[in-house]
Scaffold this active site. Structure first.
Site: not given
Length: 417
Positions: A2-3, A54, A183
């Site tokens: 999940p980005e 997001k 990340n």
DNA sequence: CGTCCACGTCTAC
DNA sequence: TAGACCTGGACGG
């Protein structure tokens, strides 16, 4: 998953799978979830989704009918409801039959068919949340993918914000300015431009204009080094655009990889893995940033590289020692002022490069990382990722390279089926 | 079996 | 600026 790109792909997934599907009854929540109940029930409603950075917003729209009064009386919704979700580390949507409900389906919407199907928000770790009647979280900035102009303008006009005192790699995770970057994206973006991750953000960003001079939507052509030749050193990085533009285009590349990048059902992350150039890749270096998050990069880490070791491991170790420290002087001795230095054994930083005993078979596997970490122990020195083929080798020693146990550890949703 | 690690926020000393 | 919040996969012993 999940980005920003995955959240957007999730919204596409919902719109595609639920197009024309009529849902009915109450929205149901798992027993274990701590997120709020969704007080919505309706005889017949539709579901659509949109994303911003997001976050994903689901809109539940009651279908027209004439018995509005009756419905309302019966506690049925007659107005649309928005639900805003964040995915945490593991959230995603699935649309399945009722008997195929995934484990950890914490929020569920039931279709009016028989047998019915269920749109589920699945989230194993439960770091995700949702907000009934919610709005986009106010403190989050414009979407890096779909509000590019305002995203860019906001960053450029707020460079004096002390938030930009920090290293660029850490600022890229600040959702107030970079809503959608996570990340893996920060690693990929900085890598493309060869920007040392621990350089002050302001230094990297100052001078950029609000207007994107490279504003002619030309596809960012990037040379993806031949995966086979491993040695991802192929330096053909000719990126178009500045850092802010790449914060827009790189995520969009992931979106364009398509549903297979997202739909866990497909269990096919090979395209995505092939797309990655830096994050978790062999030959790359990783160190913990000031928040304990792993930063992947190549080359110079930059001047603001964290001094003290704060890898989860180091922390744990420290804690352990404390537990076994009966000298009662913990508070005094290392109470806090000197926090963690403990044994700053700083082995020679040259220990950084691990003997390359394995020829890459195939880039992948995240495995060996721990080994590397092991080596570094208390050292703050960056670690370059070494082959992990050894891993596959080891575990399935009987089966060398052939069908390479390419189960790609991470990146592989826990579906594999 | 146990340890470490993970695509992210949150909030409490 | 640490933990807290969680589950589960990969590894090591």
């Amino acid at each position: 998953m999940p980005e920003g790109p995955e959240l957007h792909l999730a919204s596409l997934y919902v719109n595609k799978m639920c197009a024309g599907v009529v849902f009915t009854g109450p929205v149901r929540k798992s027993e274990v979830s701590k997120s709020p109940d969704v007080a919505f029930a309706c005889e017949a409603y539709l579901i659509t989704a949109t994303s911003r950075g997001k976050e994903v917003k689901l809109t539940l729209t009651p279908m027209k009918s004439d018995d509005t009064k009756q419905r309302v009386k019966a506690g049925q919704a007659d107005q649309a409801m928005d639900i805003v979700l964040r995915f945490g580390m593991s959230g995603y949507f699935r649309f399945t039959t009722e008997d195929e409900l995934p484990k950890h389906a914490h929020l569920r919407f039931y279709s009016k068919e028989t047998p019915c199907r269920v749109l589920s928000f699945v989230d194993a770790r439960r770091f995700g949340t949702w907000h009934p009647n919610g709005t986009w979280q106010p403190d989050r900035g414009p979407c890096i993918m779909f509000e590019y102009e305002s995203f860019r303008e906001k960053v450029v006009s707020r460079l004096s914000d002390r938030a930009f005192d920090k290293p660029i790699c850490e600022v890229l995770l600040n959702q107030k300015y970079f809503n959608g970057i996570g990340n893996y994206l920060r690693a990929e973006i900085l890598f493309r431009l060869n920007i040392p991750p621990f350089v002050a953000a302001r230094v990297v960003l100052e001078g950029l204009e609000s207007e994107d001079l490279c504003e002619n939507e030309k596809k960012v052509k990037d040379e993806i080094p031949d995966t086979k030749t491993s040695d991802g050193d192929t330096q053909l990085k000719r990126e178009t655009g500045d850092l802010l533009r790449l914060c827009h285009t790189v995520p969009l590349e992931v979106v364009s990889l398509g549903g297979k990048g997202y739909d866990p059902q497909k269990a096919d992350y090979s395209d995505f893995e092939a797309w990655l150039q830096c994050y978790y890749k062999d030959g790359m270096t990783s160190i913990r940033d000031h928040n304990g998050r792993t930063m992947w990069f190549k080359g110079d880490p930059g001047p603001m590289t964290p001094k003290v070791l704060k890898s989860p491991k180091a922390k744990k170790k420290a804690k352990k020692e404390e537990d076994h420290d009966y000298t009662d002087n913990k508070k005094v001795a290392r109470g806090r002022s000197e926090s963690t230095p403990k044994k700053k054994v700083v082995k020679q930083e040259t220990a950084t490069k691990t003997p390359k005993k394995e020829k890459d078979a195939h880039p992948k596997e995240a495995g060996s990382k721990r080994r590397e970490t092991e080596k570094s122990e208390e050292v703050n020195a960056p670690q370059t990722k070494e082959r992990s083929a050894a891993r596959g080798r080891k575990s399935s020693s009987a089966e060398p390279t052939a069908g390479a146990p390419r189960r790609s550890s991470r990146m592989t949703r826990q579906n594999s089926k």
